[in-house]
Design a protein around this motif. Sequence first.
Motif, PDB file in Angstrom:
ATOM      1  N   SER A  28       0.822  -1.217   0.000  1.00 10.94           N
ATOM      2  CA  SER A  28       0.000   0.000   0.000  1.00 10.94           C
ATOM      3  C   SER A  28       0.851   1.260   0.000  1.00 10.94           C
ATOM      4  O   SER A  28       0.494   2.252  -0.640  1.00 10.94           O
ATOM      5  CB  SER A  28      -0.947   0.004   1.201  1.00 10.94           C
ATOM      6  OG  SER A  28      -0.232   0.002   2.420  1.00 10.94           O
ATOM      7  N   THR A  89      -7.174  -7.721  -1.152  1.00 10.50           N
ATOM      8  CA  THR A  89      -7.231  -6.665  -2.167  1.00 10.50           C
ATOM      9  C   THR A  89      -7.874  -5.408  -1.601  1.00 10.50           C
ATOM     10  O   THR A  89      -7.378  -4.292  -1.806  1.00 10.50           O
ATOM     11  CB  THR A  89      -8.027  -7.144  -3.395  1.00 10.50           C
ATOM     12  OG1 THR A  89      -7.406  -8.311  -3.938  1.00 10.50           O
ATOM     13  CG2 THR A  89      -8.090  -6.069  -4.463  1.00 10.50           C
ATOM     14  N   ILE A  93      -6.186  -1.640  -1.112  1.00  5.34           N
ATOM     15  CA  ILE A  93      -6.838  -0.460  -1.704  1.00  5.34           C
ATOM     16  C   ILE A  93      -7.157   0.567  -0.620  1.00  5.34           C
ATOM     17  O   ILE A  93      -6.911   1.774  -0.789  1.00  5.34           O
ATOM     18  CB  ILE A  93      -8.121  -0.866  -2.452  1.00  5.34           C
ATOM     19  CG1 ILE A  93      -7.774  -1.703  -3.683  1.00  5.34           C
ATOM     20  CG2 ILE A  93      -8.907   0.379  -2.873  1.00  5.34           C
ATOM     21  CD1 ILE A  93      -8.981  -2.289  -4.385  1.00  5.34           C
ATOM     22  N   THR A  96      -3.978   2.162   0.591  1.00  2.00           N
ATOM     23  CA  THR A  96      -3.383   2.980  -0.467  1.00  2.00           C
ATOM     24  C   THR A  96      -4.093   4.324  -0.562  1.00  2.00           C
ATOM     25  O   THR A  96      -3.442   5.384  -0.604  1.00  2.00           O
ATOM     26  CB  THR A  96      -3.470   2.261  -1.825  1.00  2.00           C
ATOM     27  OG1 THR A  96      -2.683   1.068  -1.786  1.00  2.00           O
ATOM     28  CG2 THR A  96      -2.954   3.156  -2.949  1.00  2.00           C
TER      29      THR A  96
END
Length: 216
Positions: A28, A89, A93, A96
């Motif tokens: 990330s 996932t 995300i 991030t």
Amino acid sequence: MNIIEIFRSSLPVLLEGLRMTIIITISSLLLAMVVGLLVSLLRLSGKKALDFLAKGYIDIIRGTPLIIQAFFLYFGLPDLLNLRISNLTAGIIIMTLNSGAYMAEVFRGGILSVDKGQTEAARSLGLPTGKTMRKVILPQAVKNMVPAFINQMIISLKDTSLLSVIGLGELTQKGQIIVASTYDSFEIYFIVGVMYFLLIKLLSLLGEAVERRLRV
């Protein structure tokens, strides 16, 4: 069982959680650096529409709790769009987008800290805007940004513990699973805390070493 025996018996599970924590943090942060740089360039582009969009993203992320962002991106948005994504996932995300907003301000501050004369000198040599940013501004800005980068890495590492709410098997969630089966809450959470502390201390030492290297 004493704490040594509990540590030995729980170590394999906790190490698996630690591995997941490190994977999420590194993945990330690398993506957040890209997002942060792009968003900061939008803010510095001088175009009001792009600056408005970039600032809106930053304000939304900084103005809402990470746990709400996690619920929205893992439960809310997939439900609206009728799709499903893995919690790994989703975790990457979430981290991030969250870290990217803070990285954007770090990049922007670092770029603005470089004397304007550097840009003018590069332009006088005929360097285009993109090359001026890559070859002249960013290399100098990065030196000023290292402490903030390390600080954001530490914050992101600790924030991964909140991803346990979406069932991601990082260190905190693994600790919770062990506590639920053994009821050794004091010992397990103490061990988990020590593991976080050692990892964060390692990051701090790494950051100090990088700063010393850059000063030289």
